[in-house]
Write a protein that holds these residues in place. Structure first.
Motif, PDB file in Angstrom:
ATOM      1  N   THR A  10      35.325  21.235  41.951  1.00  0.00           N
ATOM      2  CA  THR A  10      34.567  22.462  41.680  1.00  0.00           C
ATOM      3  C   THR A  10      35.428  23.700  41.901  1.00  0.00           C
ATOM      4  OG1 THR A  10      33.604  22.499  43.914  1.00  0.00           O
ATOM      5  CG2 THR A  10      32.308  21.444  42.167  1.00  0.00           C
ATOM      6  N   SER A  14      36.304  25.877  38.514  1.00  0.00           N
ATOM      7  CA  SER A  14      35.887  27.280  38.551  1.00  0.00           C
ATOM      8  C   SER A  14      37.083  28.203  38.345  1.00  0.00           C
ATOM      9  CB  SER A  14      35.216  27.619  39.889  1.00  0.00           C
ATOM     10  OG  SER A  14      34.051  26.892  40.072  1.00  0.00           O
ATOM     11  N   PHE A  39      31.218  28.343  34.061  1.00  0.00           N
ATOM     12  CA  PHE A  39      31.648  28.832  35.377  1.00  0.00           C
ATOM     13  C   PHE A  39      30.461  28.904  36.336  1.00  0.00           C
ATOM     14  CE2 PHE A  39      32.234  32.577  38.154  1.00  0.00           C
ATOM     15  CZ  PHE A  39      33.310  32.142  38.908  1.00  0.00           C
ATOM     16  N   SER A  40      29.359  29.451  35.853  1.00  0.00           N
ATOM     17  CA  SER A  40      28.157  29.596  36.671  1.00  0.00           C
ATOM     18  C   SER A  40      27.583  28.239  37.077  1.00  0.00           C
ATOM     19  CB  SER A  40      27.115  30.411  35.906  1.00  0.00           C
ATOM     20  OG  SER A  40      25.948  30.553  36.638  1.00  0.00           O
ATOM     21  N   THR A  42      29.237  25.425  37.295  1.00  0.00           N
ATOM     22  CA  THR A  42      30.185  24.801  38.219  1.00  0.00           C
ATOM     23  C   THR A  42      30.003  25.351  39.632  1.00  0.00           C
ATOM     24  OG1 THR A  42      31.775  24.492  36.432  1.00  0.00           O
ATOM     25  CG2 THR A  42      32.623  24.323  38.665  1.00  0.00           C
ATOM     26  N   LEU A  43      29.892  26.667  39.755  1.00  0.00           N
ATOM     27  CA  LEU A  43      29.673  27.260  41.074  1.00  0.00           C
ATOM     28  C   LEU A  43      28.342  26.819  41.663  1.00  0.00           C
ATOM     29  CD1 LEU A  43      30.952  30.957  41.006  1.00  0.00           C
ATOM     30  CD2 LEU A  43      31.927  28.994  42.170  1.00  0.00           C
ATOM     31  N   SER A  46      28.492  23.304  42.973  1.00  0.00           N
ATOM     32  CA  SER A  46      29.247  23.157  44.224  1.00  0.00           C
ATOM     33  C   SER A  46      28.363  23.377  45.445  1.00  0.00           C
ATOM     34  CB  SER A  46      30.432  24.118  44.259  1.00  0.00           C
ATOM     35  OG  SER A  46      29.989  25.454  44.386  1.00  0.00           O
ATOM     36  N   LEU A 105      39.923  31.055  44.618  1.00  0.00           N
ATOM     37  CA  LEU A 105      39.448  29.710  44.281  1.00  0.00           C
ATOM     38  C   LEU A 105      40.576  28.682  44.325  1.00  0.00           C
ATOM     39  CD1 LEU A 105      37.010  30.591  41.374  1.00  0.00           C
ATOM     40  CD2 LEU A 105      36.382  29.501  43.537  1.00  0.00           C
TER      41      LEU A 105
END
Length: 127
Positions: A10, A14, A39-40, A42-43, A46, A105
């Motif tokens: 993750t 990201s 991206f959203s 994936t975050l 996590s 990140l």
């Protein structure tokens, strides 16, 4: 998927998506929307490890203190990020801010790759 692998992936996924958005400044709107959505997601995914992973890192006698320390450190980081984001954006612009976020990140991914233990019982005994 092993918890450690999920955690590390993750961070790197990201960072990769954010790096693409940072470098591809003139991307079509739909591409930007797709990249930002990935991206959203994936975050957000996590965050699944936010509850079980810290509790599994500490032995029973230290678990409450360890989880409390993890939460406190994360809140300090969130407060610092909230405070610094407008300052960094003002001084370095959006591209600079996204670049700094990408670096954070990547550093997080490297730290996890070096020191995060596997805690999933299903994968601990496999060697």
């Amino acid at each position: 998927m092993p918890r450690r692998t999920f955690l590390i992936s993750t961070f790197y996924l990201s960072a990769t998506l954010l790096l693409i958005m940072t470098c591809w400044r003139n991307a079509p709107t739909i591409a930007t929307l797709v990249l930002f959505s990935l991206f959203s997601v994936t975050l957000s995914s996590s965050l699944v490890l936010e509850n079980p992973y810290p509790a599994e890192l500490f032995e029973t006698a230290l678990r409450g203190s360890g989880v409390g320390m993890c939460i406190a450190i994360s809140r300090i980081g969130a407060a610092a990020g909230t405070f610094l984001l407008p300052i960094i954006t003002t001084n370095y612009g959006i591209v600079g801010t996204l670049g700094i976020c990408t670096i954070v990140l990547i550093v997080g991914g490297v730290i996890c790759q070096l020191w995060a233990p596997e805690t999933s019982p299903k994968f601990i005994n496999r060697k």
